[in-house]
Write a protein that holds these residues in place. Sequence first.
Motif, PDB file in Angstrom:
ATOM      1  N   GLY A  85       0.798  -1.225   0.000  1.00 25.69           N
ATOM      2  CA  GLY A  85       0.000   0.000   0.000  1.00 25.69           C
ATOM      3  C   GLY A  85       0.828   1.273   0.000  1.00 25.69           C
ATOM      4  O   GLY A  85       0.300   2.353  -0.239  1.00 25.69           O
ATOM      5  N   TYR A  86       2.112   1.168   0.285  1.00 28.31           N
ATOM      6  CA  TYR A  86       2.938   2.369   0.277  1.00 28.31           C
ATOM      7  C   TYR A  86       4.053   2.327  -0.769  1.00 28.31           C
ATOM      8  O   TYR A  86       4.887   3.208  -0.829  1.00 28.31           O
ATOM      9  N   GLN A  89       4.160   5.462  -3.159  1.00 25.80           N
ATOM     10  CA  GLN A  89       4.648   6.712  -2.579  1.00 25.80           C
ATOM     11  C   GLN A  89       6.170   6.708  -2.486  1.00 25.80           C
ATOM     12  O   GLN A  89       6.825   7.703  -2.763  1.00 25.80           O
ATOM     13  N   VAL A  90       6.726   5.551  -2.089  1.00 28.43           N
ATOM     14  CA  VAL A  90       8.180   5.468  -1.988  1.00 28.43           C
ATOM     15  C   VAL A  90       8.797   5.543  -3.383  1.00 28.43           C
ATOM     16  O   VAL A  90       9.764   6.264  -3.623  1.00 28.43           O
ATOM     17  N   GLU A  93       8.920   9.062  -4.781  1.00 25.31           N
ATOM     18  CA  GLU A  93      10.017   9.896  -4.268  1.00 25.31           C
ATOM     19  C   GLU A  93      11.345   9.515  -4.915  1.00 25.31           C
ATOM     20  O   GLU A  93      12.147  10.366  -5.271  1.00 25.31           O
ATOM     21  N   ILE A  94      11.566   8.210  -5.064  1.00 25.69           N
ATOM     22  CA  ILE A  94      12.833   7.760  -5.650  1.00 25.69           C
ATOM     23  C   ILE A  94      12.935   8.232  -7.095  1.00 25.69           C
ATOM     24  O   ILE A  94      13.954   8.771  -7.523  1.00 25.69           O
TER      25      ILE A  94
ATOM     26  N   PRO B 250       2.297  12.697   0.901  1.00 28.81           N
ATOM     27  CA  PRO B 250       1.267  12.723  -0.146  1.00 28.81           C
ATOM     28  C   PRO B 250       0.104  11.783   0.166  1.00 28.81           C
ATOM     29  O   PRO B 250      -0.981  11.959  -0.330  1.00 28.81           O
ATOM     30  N   LYS B 251       0.362  10.770   0.968  1.00 28.72           N
ATOM     31  CA  LYS B 251      -0.701   9.804   1.276  1.00 28.72           C
ATOM     32  C   LYS B 251      -0.642   9.481   2.760  1.00 28.72           C
ATOM     33  O   LYS B 251       0.428   9.349   3.328  1.00 28.72           O
ATOM     34  N   PHE B 254      -0.453   4.510   6.868  1.00 32.35           N
ATOM     35  CA  PHE B 254      -1.420   3.647   7.549  1.00 32.35           C
ATOM     36  C   PHE B 254      -0.807   2.751   8.625  1.00 32.35           C
ATOM     37  O   PHE B 254      -1.467   1.890   9.168  1.00 32.35           O
ATOM     38  N   TRP B 255       0.475   2.957   8.902  1.00 31.78           N
ATOM     39  CA  TRP B 255       1.052   2.238  10.038  1.00 31.78           C
ATOM     40  C   TRP B 255       1.135   3.191  11.226  1.00 31.78           C
ATOM     41  O   TRP B 255       1.769   4.255  11.130  1.00 31.78           O
ATOM     42  N   LEU B 290      10.395   0.869   4.532  1.00 32.52           N
ATOM     43  CA  LEU B 290       9.880   1.960   3.710  1.00 32.52           C
ATOM     44  C   LEU B 290       9.865   3.285   4.463  1.00 32.52           C
ATOM     45  O   LEU B 290      10.213   4.329   3.911  1.00 32.52           O
ATOM     46  N   GLU B 293      13.186   4.822   4.563  1.00 32.81           N
ATOM     47  CA  GLU B 293      13.568   5.366   3.259  1.00 32.81           C
ATOM     48  C   GLU B 293      12.988   6.769   3.092  1.00 32.81           C
ATOM     49  O   GLU B 293      13.666   7.686   2.632  1.00 32.81           O
ATOM     50  N   LEU B 294      11.722   6.932   3.502  1.00 38.04           N
ATOM     51  CA  LEU B 294      11.097   8.248   3.365  1.00 38.04           C
ATOM     52  C   LEU B 294      11.814   9.280   4.233  1.00 38.04           C
ATOM     53  O   LEU B 294      12.034  10.412   3.822  1.00 38.04           O
ATOM     54  N   ILE B 297      15.234  10.017   2.547  1.00 38.93           N
ATOM     55  CA  ILE B 297      15.114  10.868   1.361  1.00 38.93           C
ATOM     56  C   ILE B 297      14.945  12.324   1.795  1.00 38.93           C
ATOM     57  O   ILE B 297      15.590  13.232   1.283  1.00 38.93           O
ATOM     58  N   ARG B 301      17.402  15.502   1.186  1.00 39.54           N
ATOM     59  CA  ARG B 301      17.013  16.707   0.464  1.00 39.54           C
ATOM     60  C   ARG B 301      17.286  17.957   1.284  1.00 39.54           C
ATOM     61  O   ARG B 301      17.643  18.995   0.759  1.00 39.54           O
TER      62      ARG B 301
END
Lengths: 376, 345
Positions: A85-86, A89-90, A93-94, B250-251, B254-255, B290, B293-294, B297, B301
Amino acid sequence: MKHRRVTFPHMGHIHIALKAMLESIGLEVIVPPPITKRTLSRGIQYSPEFACLPLKINLGNFLEAFDLGANTIVMAGGWGPCRFGYYAQVQREILRDLGCNFELIVLEAPDTKFSAILGQVKELAGNCSWRQIGYAVRLGWEKVKALDALEIRVQQLRPREIRGGQVEAMYREVLNDIDRAANIKQIRAALQEGYSRFQKLILDMEKPVVRIGLVGEIYTVLEPFTNLHIERHLGRLGAEVTRSIYLSQWVNDHLFAGLLRIPSTKTYWNLSVPYINYWVGGHGRETVGGAVYFAQQGYDGVIQIGPLTCMPEIVAQSILPQVSLEQGIPVLTLYFDEHSGEAGLLTRLEAFVDLVRRRKKREKKARPKSQPVPIW
Amino acid sequence: MSRRVGIPRALFYYYFYPQWSAFFQELGAEVVLSAPTHKGILEAGVRAAVDEACLPVKVFYGHVLELVPQVDYLFLPRLVSVEHKSYICPKFMGLPDMIKSNIRVLPPILDLCMDLSHNDRQYRRDLYRIGKIFTRNPWKIRQAERKSQQRLKEYQQLLHQGHLPVEALRLMDESIGRAKRLYETDKDAAVTVKDDQPGLTIGLLGHGYTLYDEFVSRQVIRKLRELGASVISQDILNETTIEEGNRHLPKRMFWTLGRRILGGAFHFFETGSVDGIIHLACFGCGPDSLVAELVEIEAHRRKDLPFMMLTVDEHTGEAGIVTRLEAFVDMIRRRQKYRRQLLLG
Ligand code: SF4
Ligand code: SF4
């Protein structure tokens, strides 16, 4: 509005159906090149190290499609609990950091309403009527059904062919025919034509074949590149493979919002009790239910496959030994990642098929007879 | 004699222990908490769980095994969703089934299904079902539930005042003074801060059961304090702050734990309230692969806040962690010094 050139991630033969669907609503489609080692290594290079394998291969697909001029990605999404589900989005960005200017359209609805997904598709297509969309969905679904039917037949033929490789060659031809079929009538004809071609194969119907149920995470199960063509290897080793999951199920789950009441999911869920009593995301519950199903259908062994660190499959894996014990069926778990090699896989498969075969001989007692077909 | 209910000191202990223990104590049960994680617990857990499971799950197995011979009931909730439309992790959803499958001898299980993604009906029904094991008086169950909610609120208040969970748990224990424990509570890192150096704050990100279990985290908090840094984590931030941080996404995430981590990260990035960020994750953790990673990133930046990712599993040595922490803190100090010099001209 800029001209859209649409691409999507590979998963088994789904591109055949998706391409037909998207083209019939007037979109230009760029199918990513078939997955190769290069796809994988490009995906790995830019993906989070510990992400699950499908995300990495998806990314590789996108990069290769970008080189061919694609500028829009269509993919499925979801709202948890698993990583899928994610993904989008990841990946967004990449890709952004890599300077790939994609428009990423995620087909998902907060409450998984089919109408919402259809709405998204309509928006994507711009000016096309509901009628056209309805037709596109029917066309795609027809292809999915044909692909599944064909694959089931191939799974039965593989272990019984006398000259190795013939089935595979024919399979590829028929796949091409289905891919080229432009309408529902042609799809059906291509499938029939395929069946009759298979009739000409020389088969060894006396050969003692063991029956293996393949369960696990859906992408790994459906995409031969990730599972290192496990079905082909098993076929060569004289095992007839039936899977717990076919393409139609994924399409139903992710694109039709579970609208079709395909019996499989429910059957597996019922069978998964008391071993696993709750939904655990992904296909963890189907894996356990599938193992029970295959045991009860008199199969000789079950193989569970999934990407390394796949959460629902780890839950299922923890529970499978108990299923194996109580249902009396050998179970093998195999995880795949970018480092998996074919040689290692073959050794383990040979050993497992051997064990299953010896066990079958020992157990002369009559097992319940049933047809080696999936449950729908 | 009152009946003993075992609660493993692992996973959601760090978020819900005050609530759960109050519930059972109000019902007249004795709560038995397993010892802080030690080598024996980990080893037992590693033996019982599948190799592919993540460290916190293995540790949880170990705590269950330790409690088994000591209790009449084992509290083994199924945490699906602790808030609206969010999840924890597929492994939490399957945990009771995994435990039952892998550990053959178990006391009767108190299984509570906490799935608040849509509503709390099932959850309340489960609470009453469990309550009935201890009392026939529905009013008493209601009372226990109220009390447990209140305890949870007090706990969260302590967190929002700036206490890290382990400290908050100890404070609560002292103030209540009635929770009978088999073990001493964790001794908090009583560290002498070297004050010849200017202050330094590290923002720590991660799942509670990774950060605050000293055995799992390889004492990251203690080590950082020894290096003269004060430590805050996303867990002392209140819901509004976390939500604000998540507006950058952006979304909707959900965790639940991932949302807290990202909310914390963005808060740290935006306010500059910390001098560096460390994300501590476990090998093979799905959500964190994940989420991290966000964060990474974003850190990349922005470039203005040092960021470090630490990953641990059962084989990670403490020495390696210490080296990396030292290098990280040193780097921040050098940056600070450089900036000061720039300012002074
Ligand atoms: S089911 Fe497995 S492969 Fe799919 S997103 Fe979840 S962890 Fe990844
Ligand atoms: S969230 Fe990560 S660390 Fe926690 S149980 Fe799931 S996989 Fe393990």
